[in-house]
Design a protein around this motif. Sequence first.
Motif, short mmCIF file in Angstrom:
data_model
loop_
_atom_site.label_atom_id
_atom_site.label_comp_id
_atom_site.label_asym_id
_atom_site.label_seq_id
_atom_site.Cartn_x
_atom_site.Cartn_y
_atom_site.Cartn_z
N ARG A 149 0.84 -1.21 0.00
CA ARG A 149 0.00 0.00 0.00
C ARG A 149 0.87 1.26 0.00
NH1 ARG A 149 -4.99 -0.98 -0.13
NH2 ARG A 149 -5.86 -2.92 0.66
N ASP A 150 2.03 1.19 0.65
CA ASP A 150 2.92 2.36 0.68
C ASP A 150 3.43 2.71 -0.71
OD1 ASP A 150 2.56 2.46 3.36
OD2 ASP A 150 4.41 1.39 3.85
N SER A 151 3.58 1.71 -1.59
CA SER A 151 4.12 1.97 -2.93
C SER A 151 3.03 2.35 -3.92
CB SER A 151 4.87 0.73 -3.44
OG SER A 151 4.00 -0.38 -3.56
N ASN A 152 1.77 2.46 -3.47
CA ASN A 152 0.67 2.75 -4.38
C ASN A 152 -0.24 3.84 -3.83
OD1 ASN A 152 0.76 0.50 -6.61
ND2 ASN A 152 1.27 -0.50 -4.67
N PRO A 153 0.27 5.07 -3.74
CA PRO A 153 -0.52 6.13 -3.12
C PRO A 153 -1.66 6.66 -3.99
CG PRO A 153 1.54 7.01 -3.95
CD PRO A 153 1.58 5.54 -4.20
N SER A 154 -1.58 6.50 -5.32
CA SER A 154 -2.60 7.08 -6.19
C SER A 154 -2.85 6.18 -7.39
CB SER A 154 -2.16 8.47 -6.67
OG SER A 154 -0.95 8.35 -7.40
N VAL A 155 -3.87 6.53 -8.18
CA VAL A 155 -4.23 5.75 -9.36
C VAL A 155 -3.62 6.39 -10.60
CG1 VAL A 155 -6.13 4.92 -10.79
CG2 VAL A 155 -6.37 4.98 -8.30
N SER A 156 -3.00 5.58 -11.47
CA SER A 156 -2.41 6.11 -12.70
C SER A 156 -3.33 5.82 -13.88
CB SER A 156 -1.04 5.46 -12.94
OG SER A 156 -1.23 4.14 -13.40
N GLU A 157 -2.91 6.23 -15.06
CA GLU A 157 -3.69 5.99 -16.27
C GLU A 157 -3.27 4.70 -16.96
OE1 GLU A 157 -6.26 7.93 -17.30
OE2 GLU A 157 -5.95 8.92 -15.38
N LYS A 158 -2.37 3.96 -16.33
CA LYS A 158 -1.82 2.76 -16.96
C LYS A 158 -2.81 1.59 -16.91
CE LYS A 158 2.71 3.58 -17.93
NZ LYS A 158 3.48 3.12 -19.09
N THR A 159 -2.69 0.72 -17.91
CA THR A 159 -3.46 -0.53 -17.93
C THR A 159 -2.48 -1.69 -17.81
OG1 THR A 159 -5.21 0.38 -19.32
CG2 THR A 159 -4.96 -2.01 -19.31
N GLY A 160 -2.64 -2.51 -16.79
CA GLY A 160 -1.75 -3.64 -16.61
C GLY A 160 -2.18 -4.83 -17.46
N ILE A 161 -1.22 -5.54 -18.01
CA ILE A 161 -1.51 -6.73 -18.80
C ILE A 161 -0.95 -7.94 -18.05
CG2 ILE A 161 -1.39 -7.81 -21.07
CD1 ILE A 161 -2.57 -5.04 -21.18
N LEU A 162 -1.78 -8.90 -17.75
CA LEU A 162 -1.38 -10.09 -17.00
C LEU A 162 -1.53 -11.34 -17.86
CD1 LEU A 162 -3.16 -9.16 -13.68
CD2 LEU A 162 -0.74 -9.73 -13.84
N GLY A 163 -0.59 -12.26 -17.67
CA GLY A 163 -0.66 -13.53 -18.42
C GLY A 163 0.14 -13.51 -19.70
N VAL A 164 1.06 -12.54 -19.83
CA VAL A 164 1.85 -12.42 -21.06
C VAL A 164 3.18 -13.14 -20.88
CG1 VAL A 164 2.89 -10.82 -22.70
CG2 VAL A 164 0.83 -10.17 -21.47
N THR A 165 3.32 -14.28 -21.47
CA THR A 165 4.60 -15.00 -21.51
C THR A 165 4.79 -15.53 -22.92
OG1 THR A 165 3.79 -17.23 -21.04
CG2 THR A 165 4.15 -15.79 -19.14
N PRO A 166 6.02 -15.91 -23.27
CA PRO A 166 6.24 -16.47 -24.62
C PRO A 166 5.46 -17.75 -24.87
CG PRO A 166 8.32 -15.79 -23.65
CD PRO A 166 7.29 -15.70 -22.55
N PHE A 167 4.99 -18.42 -23.80
CA PHE A 167 4.19 -19.62 -24.01
C PHE A 167 2.83 -19.29 -24.63
CE2 PHE A 167 6.93 -21.06 -20.46
CZ PHE A 167 7.42 -22.22 -21.03
N ASP A 168 2.28 -18.14 -24.25
CA ASP A 168 0.89 -17.84 -24.60
C ASP A 168 0.72 -16.82 -25.71
OD1 ASP A 168 -0.49 -19.48 -22.66
OD2 ASP A 168 0.36 -18.16 -21.16
N VAL A 169 1.71 -15.97 -25.93
CA VAL A 169 1.56 -14.91 -26.92
C VAL A 169 2.78 -14.90 -27.84
CG1 VAL A 169 0.22 -13.48 -25.34
CG2 VAL A 169 2.67 -13.13 -25.51
N ASP A 170 2.58 -14.38 -29.02
CA ASP A 170 3.70 -14.19 -29.93
C ASP A 170 4.52 -12.98 -29.45
OD1 ASP A 170 4.90 -14.71 -32.76
OD2 ASP A 170 4.57 -12.54 -32.64
N ILE A 171 5.82 -13.17 -29.25
CA ILE A 171 6.65 -12.13 -28.64
C ILE A 171 6.65 -10.86 -29.47
CG2 ILE A 171 9.01 -11.53 -27.94
CD1 ILE A 171 9.48 -14.48 -27.35
N GLU A 172 6.92 -10.98 -30.77
CA GLU A 172 7.00 -9.78 -31.62
C GLU A 172 5.65 -9.07 -31.71
OE1 GLU A 172 8.49 -12.63 -32.47
OE2 GLU A 172 10.57 -11.95 -32.27
N GLN A 173 4.59 -9.84 -31.82
CA GLN A 173 3.26 -9.23 -31.91
C GLN A 173 2.95 -8.45 -30.63
OE1 GLN A 173 0.07 -12.04 -32.36
NE2 GLN A 173 -1.29 -10.54 -33.28
N MET A 174 3.29 -9.02 -29.48
CA MET A 174 3.04 -8.31 -28.22
C MET A 174 3.90 -7.06 -28.12
SD MET A 174 1.50 -7.79 -25.44
CE MET A 174 0.37 -9.19 -25.57
#
Length: 345
Positions: A149-174
């Motif tokens: 909680r100390d490292s997250n004082p406010s909300v940013s405009e960023k969108t997090g992407i979860l589940g991205v590994t070379p097993f599941d997605v094409d590296i160059e396309q990502m």
Amino acid sequence: MKGFRKVLTPFAPDQSGAVSVLYPLGGAVIVVDAGGCTGNICGFDEPRWQYQGAAVFSAGLRDMDAILGRDQLLVEKACELVQTVHPKFLALVGTPVSAVIGTDLKSLARLIEKKSGTAAFAVTTNGFQLYDKGVEKTYLALFRKFCTRDSNPSVSEKTGILGVTPFDVDIEQMQHLLKANANWCAFGFEPDLSAFQRAGQMQKNVVVSPSGLKAARWLKQHFDVDYVVEDSAAVQFADSLPDVRGKRILAVHQQVALQSARQVWLDKGAASVTAGTWFMSDRAFRQPGDLQFKEEDDFEAAAASGEYDIIVADSVLKPLAKKFDGKWVDWPYFAISGKRIDVYE
């Protein structure tokens, strides 16, 4: 026949999935094995090894280490490694060896952290589960270690992407997608450990494979970060398929990609879309009739059933569909074939 394979090679185990998340983050990764697991990771399961270096080591356990449980030796080696490499963190990754001899990886990580002064944690993989389980465990270990909680004082405009590994997605396309979307932040895909520290600030998360779901739910529970489940690359691929109206489709991939593609094909008039996978399948996104393969024979039987007009799957599966007389569409999936193929070639 249980365990009998004519075409497919064994799928990557959970320790390989763990390393795929840790690989670009600038830490030191110790795979607690005798050398074979690390060899498989570097030789087969981690394609970035060919062009991007990382500090991935084997503990180099010998038979007497395993018999006598000489954990202190591993702690001393890890502390020497920290002094030499100066990593951002040190991670111990479990294997069948550490699981069988009952090594307490979490306690060892605490000892290493106390002695070296560098953040250390354990990923309790055991080599008996598949890569996606290792990815899931590693995300949770990283968020629990670095996202406070100390490292997250406010909300940013960023969108997090979860589940991205070379097993599941094409590296160059990502990589192209990340360049085109400056507000995206792919956890464990980009060399940015601080992203895990700031994860509670994300405006929302997008889960692109089932291995990211538990982490998304953890971030929702602890930081109220909403998430959606969608694989935009799968949507793009599915939309490129012409003439699916009235067709019965069997598609084989990971569950989120299948779910995303299914909606596109149904919207384009497909009669039915059946999803099949050998990997993690979350109950919340499973549809009636979806197939959970266990053996090679399971896919062979589905392909020969006469219930499908189109099969969309990695080309490595094609020899198992000799009795299928419909249309075959290649959909590369590194976790099945170990081959990196440009889907737009």
